[in-house]
Design a protein around this motif. Sequence first.
Motif, mmCIF file in Angstrom:
data_model
loop_
_atom_site.group_PDB
_atom_site.id
_atom_site.type_symbol
_atom_site.label_atom_id
_atom_site.label_comp_id
_atom_site.label_asym_id
_atom_site.label_seq_id
_atom_site.Cartn_x
_atom_site.Cartn_y
_atom_site.Cartn_z
ATOM 1 N N GLU A 93 70.590 127.394 0.370
ATOM 2 C CA GLU A 93 71.304 127.289 -0.889
ATOM 3 C C GLU A 93 70.437 126.762 -2.022
ATOM 4 N N ASP A 94 69.126 126.794 -1.880
ATOM 5 C CA ASP A 94 68.250 126.303 -2.936
ATOM 6 C C ASP A 94 68.494 127.121 -4.202
ATOM 7 N N SER A 95 68.924 126.461 -5.266
ATOM 8 C CA SER A 95 69.300 127.176 -6.483
ATOM 9 C C SER A 95 68.127 127.937 -7.094
ATOM 10 N N THR A 96 66.922 127.439 -6.935
ATOM 11 C CA THR A 96 65.753 128.142 -7.463
ATOM 12 C C THR A 96 65.559 129.453 -6.717
ATOM 13 N N VAL A 97 65.707 129.411 -5.414
ATOM 14 C CA VAL A 97 65.557 130.622 -4.608
ATOM 15 C C VAL A 97 66.669 131.608 -4.950
ATOM 16 N N VAL A 98 67.883 131.106 -5.099
ATOM 17 C CA VAL A 98 69.015 131.969 -5.455
ATOM 18 C C VAL A 98 68.738 132.664 -6.783
ATOM 19 N N ARG A 99 68.277 131.910 -7.773
ATOM 20 C CA ARG A 99 67.989 132.506 -9.083
ATOM 21 C C ARG A 99 66.890 133.559 -8.985
ATOM 22 N N LEU A 100 65.843 133.278 -8.210
ATOM 23 C CA LEU A 100 64.745 134.237 -8.077
ATOM 24 C C LEU A 100 65.194 135.510 -7.366
ATOM 25 N N VAL A 101 65.949 135.347 -6.291
ATOM 26 C CA VAL A 101 66.437 136.509 -5.558
ATOM 27 C C VAL A 101 67.353 137.336 -6.449
ATOM 28 N N MET A 102 68.242 136.663 -7.165
ATOM 29 C CA MET A 102 69.163 137.366 -8.057
ATOM 30 C C MET A 102 68.389 138.073 -9.171
ATOM 31 N N TYR A 147 79.841 149.012 -9.861
ATOM 32 C CA TYR A 147 78.680 149.643 -9.238
ATOM 33 C C TYR A 147 77.479 148.698 -9.198
ATOM 34 N N ALA A 148 77.306 147.923 -10.253
ATOM 35 C CA ALA A 148 76.177 146.989 -10.305
ATOM 36 C C ALA A 148 76.324 145.903 -9.242
ATOM 37 N N LEU A 149 77.521 145.352 -9.098
ATOM 38 C CA LEU A 149 77.731 144.316 -8.080
ATOM 39 C C LEU A 149 77.540 144.887 -6.678
ATOM 40 N N ALA A 150 77.990 146.118 -6.458
ATOM 41 C CA ALA A 150 77.781 146.758 -5.154
ATOM 42 C C ALA A 150 76.288 146.937 -4.882
ATOM 43 N N ARG A 151 75.557 147.370 -5.901
ATOM 44 C CA ARG A 151 74.103 147.556 -5.754
ATOM 45 C C ARG A 151 73.403 146.219 -5.525
ATOM 46 N N LEU A 152 73.840 145.177 -6.229
ATOM 47 C CA LEU A 152 73.251 143.850 -6.027
ATOM 48 C C LEU A 152 73.493 143.358 -4.601
ATOM 49 N N ARG A 153 74.661 143.671 -4.039
ATOM 50 C CA ARG A 153 74.931 143.291 -2.641
ATOM 51 C C ARG A 153 73.981 144.000 -1.689
ATOM 52 N N PRO A 157 71.502 141.063 0.179
ATOM 53 C CA PRO A 157 72.685 140.871 1.031
ATOM 54 C C PRO A 157 73.048 139.405 1.263
ATOM 55 N N ASP A 158 72.071 138.526 1.218
ATOM 56 C CA ASP A 158 72.357 137.105 1.421
ATOM 57 C C ASP A 158 73.169 136.509 0.272
ATOM 58 N N LEU A 159 73.179 137.180 -0.854
ATOM 59 C CA LEU A 159 73.938 136.688 -2.001
ATOM 60 C C LEU A 159 75.323 137.318 -2.095
ATOM 61 N N ALA A 160 75.662 138.167 -1.145
ATOM 62 C CA ALA A 160 76.949 138.875 -1.178
ATOM 63 C C ALA A 160 78.144 137.936 -1.354
ATOM 64 N N PRO A 161 78.193 136.781 -0.659
ATOM 65 C CA PRO A 161 79.341 135.887 -0.881
ATOM 66 C C PRO A 161 79.444 135.408 -2.329
ATOM 67 N N ARG A 162 78.330 135.124 -2.954
ATOM 68 C CA ARG A 162 78.342 134.697 -4.358
ATOM 69 C C ARG A 162 78.834 135.834 -5.258
ATOM 70 N N LEU A 163 78.409 137.051 -4.964
ATOM 71 C CA LEU A 163 78.831 138.204 -5.759
ATOM 72 C C LEU A 163 80.319 138.480 -5.549
#
Length: 173
Positions: A93-102, A147-153, A157-163
């Motif tokens: 859950e490191d917010s920096t990693v989440v931001r970079l992945v996103m 469509y964008a949220l589906a593509r982001l998932r 894939p690890d961010l799918a719950p956030r999306l």
Amino acid sequence: MDRNDSFRGFVAGHQQALMRTAYLLTGDPHQAEDLLQSVLLKVLGRWSRLSRVEHPEAYARKALLNQYISWRRHRVMNELPTADPPDRPYSGEDSTVVRLVMRQALMRLPPRQRAVIVLRYYEDRTERETAELLDCSIGTVKSQAHYALARLRELAPDLAPRLADLETEEAYR
């Protein structure tokens, strides 16, 4: 106050917000600066008329989005897609990693979808405001976001719950 002073005041008051949007759209600080500079030159050219309207920032923001989409249509892509996954998958859950992945996933979206995501979820704009800024219908904003949220998932894939949380919040707005 002369024209130059009022324009300087406008830039001082709105540059940071416009730069943030430009960065989120381009994903690159240098391209964001170039994008914002070209838009501010256009705004300056029309400043005598814009300074008399109630919200010149709305014009600047729309010009920013239009210029970005135009650039994306006309420039040669210097990004090389790769099928190789990163060395280390995201876990935690490191917010920096989440931001970079996103951010990496966001950069792989088509320009229109990226613009919708930036306006709706980063800038917290309504569907109506987003539609007006992108000069499209509310239905188009909804479908592009879907469509964008589906593509982001797919891309992260690890961010799918956030999306999924974003889509749930969207349903209750």
